[in-house]
Enzyme design. Structure first.
Site, PDB file in Angstrom:
ATOM      1  N   GLU A  64       0.818  -1.216   0.000  1.00  0.00           N
ATOM      2  CA  GLU A  64       0.000   0.000   0.000  1.00  0.00           C
ATOM      3  C   GLU A  64       0.853   1.267   0.000  1.00  0.00           C
ATOM      4  O   GLU A  64       0.454   2.289  -0.549  1.00  0.00           O
ATOM      5  CB  GLU A  64      -0.965   0.012   1.186  1.00  0.00           C
ATOM      6  CG  GLU A  64      -2.114  -0.995   1.069  1.00  0.00           C
ATOM      7  CD  GLU A  64      -1.743  -2.388   1.579  1.00  0.00           C
ATOM      8  OE1 GLU A  64      -0.564  -2.599   1.957  1.00  0.00           O
ATOM      9  OE2 GLU A  64      -2.632  -3.265   1.607  1.00  0.00           O
ATOM     10  N   PHE A 126     -11.741  -7.663  13.866  1.00  0.00           N
ATOM     11  CA  PHE A 126     -10.636  -8.083  13.005  1.00  0.00           C
ATOM     12  C   PHE A 126     -10.323  -7.007  11.955  1.00  0.00           C
ATOM     13  O   PHE A 126     -11.218  -6.525  11.263  1.00  0.00           O
ATOM     14  CB  PHE A 126     -10.991  -9.407  12.314  1.00  0.00           C
ATOM     15  CG  PHE A 126      -9.890  -9.888  11.399  1.00  0.00           C
ATOM     16  CD1 PHE A 126      -8.642 -10.220  11.914  1.00  0.00           C
ATOM     17  CD2 PHE A 126     -10.099  -9.986  10.031  1.00  0.00           C
ATOM     18  CE1 PHE A 126      -7.622 -10.642  11.073  1.00  0.00           C
ATOM     19  CE2 PHE A 126      -9.078 -10.407   9.185  1.00  0.00           C
ATOM     20  CZ  PHE A 126      -7.837 -10.739   9.707  1.00  0.00           C
ATOM     21  N   GLN A 127      -9.070  -6.653  11.834  1.00  0.00           N
ATOM     22  CA  GLN A 127      -8.579  -5.650  10.893  1.00  0.00           C
ATOM     23  C   GLN A 127      -9.261  -4.294  11.050  1.00  0.00           C
ATOM     24  O   GLN A 127      -9.469  -3.577  10.077  1.00  0.00           O
ATOM     25  CB  GLN A 127      -8.692  -6.145   9.450  1.00  0.00           C
ATOM     26  CG  GLN A 127      -7.746  -7.320   9.204  1.00  0.00           C
ATOM     27  CD  GLN A 127      -7.524  -7.613   7.740  1.00  0.00           C
ATOM     28  OE1 GLN A 127      -8.415  -7.438   6.920  1.00  0.00           O
ATOM     29  NE2 GLN A 127      -6.319  -8.078   7.415  1.00  0.00           N
ATOM     30  N   LYS A 176     -17.680  -1.451   5.389  1.00  0.00           N
ATOM     31  CA  LYS A 176     -18.090  -2.458   4.421  1.00  0.00           C
ATOM     32  C   LYS A 176     -19.602  -2.444   4.190  1.00  0.00           C
ATOM     33  O   LYS A 176     -20.073  -2.588   3.058  1.00  0.00           O
ATOM     34  CB  LYS A 176     -17.639  -3.829   4.923  1.00  0.00           C
ATOM     35  CG  LYS A 176     -17.686  -4.904   3.858  1.00  0.00           C
ATOM     36  CD  LYS A 176     -16.978  -6.172   4.325  1.00  0.00           C
ATOM     37  CE  LYS A 176     -17.023  -7.229   3.227  1.00  0.00           C
ATOM     38  NZ  LYS A 176     -16.315  -8.461   3.623  1.00  0.00           N
ATOM     39  N   MET A 484      23.748  10.058   2.945  1.00  0.00           N
ATOM     40  CA  MET A 484      23.482  11.358   3.556  1.00  0.00           C
ATOM     41  C   MET A 484      23.726  11.328   5.062  1.00  0.00           C
ATOM     42  O   MET A 484      24.262  12.283   5.642  1.00  0.00           O
ATOM     43  CB  MET A 484      22.044  11.788   3.252  1.00  0.00           C
ATOM     44  CG  MET A 484      21.714  13.190   3.725  1.00  0.00           C
ATOM     45  SD  MET A 484      22.865  14.404   3.066  1.00  0.00           S
ATOM     46  CE  MET A 484      21.955  14.986   1.642  1.00  0.00           C
TER      47      MET A 484
END
Ligand SMILES: Cc1ncc(C[n+]2csc(CCOP(=O)(O)OP(=O)(O)O)c2C)c(N)n1
Ligand SMILES: [Mg+2]
Lengths: 572, 167
Positions: A64, A126-127, A176, A484
């Protein structure tokens, strides 16, 4: 695999309605947002079902974070809004870095996340992650759509917010059950937001005062930022600068807004800008900030920035004006409108002495490009790439030394041709952003220049480049270290290279081959020109791993918080 | 320096988190925050009391102004604001000192909410000073618990101010 959705169980949908998921897709198509980047998961299965064969081009990233940087690169290259989709929980939290990155650089994004059903929100199901709460400080605005009737309105308002005024990312979290609920799709009412209207004409008095200061000034400098890219004012700035003999410094985000190589161009100001850039600012009697943040990496010690100059600041975001510096001439408003008004007011006068002084500074204090027959100097690599890619190429960088060498040595003459993570400095931005840029600006050659460190943060997107045949050229400035940070350790920590040298690195060329992307390695300067030719002649995506001098430093350097001409004297 | 910031916002879910988050994130010092409806049910007024130097406060106001849901922000100096606050205070009440306490209560302009067997809950409303002095005045007794609303404010002499029509 079914092409038609299977007949839904339960009662038939009410007449004239579509599901929330279908409404999202219809919305995207109606607004011309035909390319989206994303990654599916449980909480967005209804949305992905609606996307299936819908006419929306969905690019399946491999992470993602990759997807959101792609959307970001797409938006920076095209000027339109980048769209990214992720599932709830880990999908949404994987967006966080990319959203923060876009927020810092004012990039318009529409992030759509799935959420657990409204009936489960707040129960640690969940999630479930509170991405609404998490994303408040890293988005311009965000929504949790609790009701299907609010869905289209939220999307429309969110899109409007993302791209108007000072642009930025907007997140819309859609549970959902909202995706599966039926709604009547109606065009939302005209969007009216409270507060200030960014399209308001600027104050006439403020513009007149600025015009007067500009006429009086003997040594004007324009300090241009990313706001000038968003406002599309490159030509107005060129005309105004040439008309008033103002020297022009461009922030990292504005590189290309004013053509590199122009006699009045000062390039990058600040920490790693050429000496002449900072010296000109130091001598100036009027600094005009145009859509820029006066970032600490540019300003350094606030009390010693441009000590002889009046400061003028034009910005669409009034909160930026006076945030870091005392501003004598503030002008809040859309840059396009302000510059137009200014053009009307101004009786420009040439300033031959200042023009000559700028030319002299540039001649006396140029950037140093070291040469070596033994080892590739990264500055040389960047110059070669710049020549080979041509003026119309889009360069995308990652973050680190190579990024600063790109800022110094690429010759960029148009806006949206140099894309870099400025405000957040996000390693891992380069490759995915380049893929997004290439998918947005299909006619242009896109080149990603990455460090060996940053490349390893998002290299899985090679698979995405291969899958969609994205013809992005990837160059790794491979110094075998986190250059760097190593440089700072060398200068300020007695060369104690704590965890900055890679004791192992993969063979990036062979690694690319495994992903189906042709790869080559260059170890000696004499092989470089041929390899660069190979890179640009190879069809499709290709990768060049270039071993560069691991000891090279980005110079000049003004240490953080120091005054404008406190150049660090590096022993060599 | 203390300043009252009076903010009119769209009455949207999450708007308080946006404002509170911004203020705390920037490490501004918030002394109190109070929110409630206005004469227009689509609009909520949030009153913040913050402290810090003048420049910091100006930054707070500008950053708040920038929030999408914000309709109007006013930074009001204390002296040009009408302010009010309410506090509920439960003190323990030894039976033999009941009349002493009741004297104090009327002296301090408080009202009695409830009386239990060995405690009493009082209410005081008014300026912050008045609430402060009521609380101080109760010091001979043991305060068992207390809740203050935080300051709410309107700018002085602007009757009807804040009624910016917003659809
Ligand atoms: C995600 C992230 N983590 C850490 C850093 C801190 N950081 C800035 S530059 C840098 C080194 C980058 O190394 P490399 O990608 O090899 O580029 P180089 O500087 O060597 O050109 C690091 C670790 C960062 N900017 N971003
Ligand atoms: Mg490196």
């Amino acid at each position: 695999m079914h092409d038609k959705p299977p007949a839904a169980a339960g009662p038939p949908p009410p007449k004239g309605t579509i599901t929330g998921a279908q409404a999202v897709v219809k919305f995207l198509l109606d607004r011309g947002l035909k390319t989206v980047f994303g990654y599916p998961g449980g909480a967005v299965i209804p949305l992905y079902d609606a996307l299936y064969k819908s006419g929306v081009r969905h690019i399946l990233a491999r992470h993602e974070q990759g997807a959101v940087h792609m959307a970001d690169g797409f938006a920076r290259a095209t000027g339109s809004v980048g769209v990214v989709i992720a599932t709830s929980g880990p999908g949404a939290t994987n967006l966080v870095t990319g959203l923060a990155n876009a927020h810092m650089d004012s990039v318009p994004l529409l992030a759509i996340t799935g959420q657990v059903p409204t009936t489960s929100i707040g129960s640690d199901s969940f999630q479930e992650a509170d991405i609404y709460g998490i994303s408040i400080p890293i988005t311009k605005y965000n929504y949790l759509v609790k009701n299907a009737d609010e869905l289209v309105e939220s999307l429309a308002e969110g899109l409007h917010i993302a791209r108007t005024g000072r642009p930025g990312p907007v997140l819309v979290d859609i549970p959902k059950d909202v995706q599966t609920s039926y709604l009547k799709y109606g065009e939302p009412n005209e969007i009216r937001l409270p507060g200030r209207d960014p399209g308001e004409p600027p104050s006439e008095a403020a513009v007149a005062a600025l015009a007067e200061a500009l006429e009086r000034s003997q040594r004007p400098v324009f300090y241009v930022g990313g706001g000038a890219v968003a406002a599309g004012v490159a030509e107005d700035i060129l005309r105004l600068a040439e008309g008033s003999d103002a020297a022009v410094a461009t922030s990292l985000l504005a590189k290309g807004v004013f053509p590199d190589g122009h006699p009045l161009s000062l390039g990058l100001p600040g920490m790693h800008g050429p000496k002449y850039s900072n010296m000109a600012i130091n001598e100036s009697d009027l600094i005009v900030g145009l859509g820029v943040r006066f970032d600490d990496r540019v300003v350094g010690d606030v009390r010693r920035f441009a000590p002889f100059a009046k400061i003028a600041h034009v910005d669409v975001d009034p909160a930026e004006i006076g945030k870091r510096l005392q501003v004598e001439l503030p002008v809040a408003g859309d840059l396009k409108l302000v510059l137009k008004a200014l053009q009307g007011e101004l009786k420009p006068g040439p300033k031959p002495r200042w023009r000559a002084r700028v030319a002299e500074l540039k001649k006396k204090h140029p950037l140093q490009a070291p040469e070596s027959p033994e080892v590739v100097k990264p500055q040389k690599l960047v110059s070669l790439l710049s020549e080979a890619a041509g003026e119309d190429a889009i360069f995308v960088t990652d973050v680190g030394q190579h990024q600063m060498w790109c800022a110094q040595f690429l010759s960029v003459k148009k806006p949206r041709r140099f894309l870099s993570s400025g405000g957040l400095g996000t390693m891992g931005f380069g490759l995915p952003a380049a893929i997004g840029a290439a998918l947005g600006a299909e006619k242009l050659q896109v080149v990603a220049v990455c460090g060996d460190g940053g490349f390893q943060m998002t290299l899985q997107e090679l698979a995405c480049a291969r899958q969609y045949d994205v013809p992005v050229k990837i160059v790794i400035s491979d110094n075998g270290c986190l250059g760097m940070v190593r440089q700072w350790q060398q200068f300020f920590h007695k060369r104690r290279y704590s965890e900055t040298i890679f004791q192992f690195n993969p063979d990036f060329a062979r690694l690319a081959e495994v992903f189906g992307v042709p790869g080559r390695r260059v170890e000696k300067p004499r092989d470089l020109p041929g390899a660069v030719d190979w890179l640009f002649q190879t069809k499709g995506a290709a990768l060049l791993d270039v071993f560069v001098d691991p000891e090279e430093n980005v110079l000049p350097m003004i240490p953080a918080g120091k005054g404008q001409t406190d150049f660090y004297e590096a022993e060599t | 320096m203390k300043k009252i910031i009076s903010i009119l916002v769209r009455n949207k879910p999450g708007v308080l988190s946006h404002v509170a988050g911004l203020v705390t994130r920037r490490a501004y010092n918030v002394e109190s925050i109070a929110a409630g409806p206005t004469e227009d049910r689509k609009i909520t007024r949030i009153t913040l009391v913050v402290s810090g130097d003048e420049k910091v406060l100006e930054q707070v106001v500008r950053q708040i102004q920038k929030l999408v849901d914000v309709i109007k922000v006013d930074g009001i100096p204390h002296e040009s604001a009408m302010t009010g606050e309410l506090a509920l205070i439960t003190v323990s009440l030894p039976r033999e000192r009941k009349s002493e306490l009741m004297n104090l209560v009327s002296l301090l302009g408080m009202t009695v909410k409830t009386i239990e067997k060995d405690s009493i809950t009082l209410q005081v409303a008014g300026s912050a000073q008045r609430v402060d002095s009521a609380i101080n005045g109760l010091s001979p007794f043991t305060i068992k618990s207390m809740a203050r609303t935080g300051l709410v404010a309107l700018p002085l002499g602007q009757n009807g101010e804040g009624a910016d029509p917003f659809p």
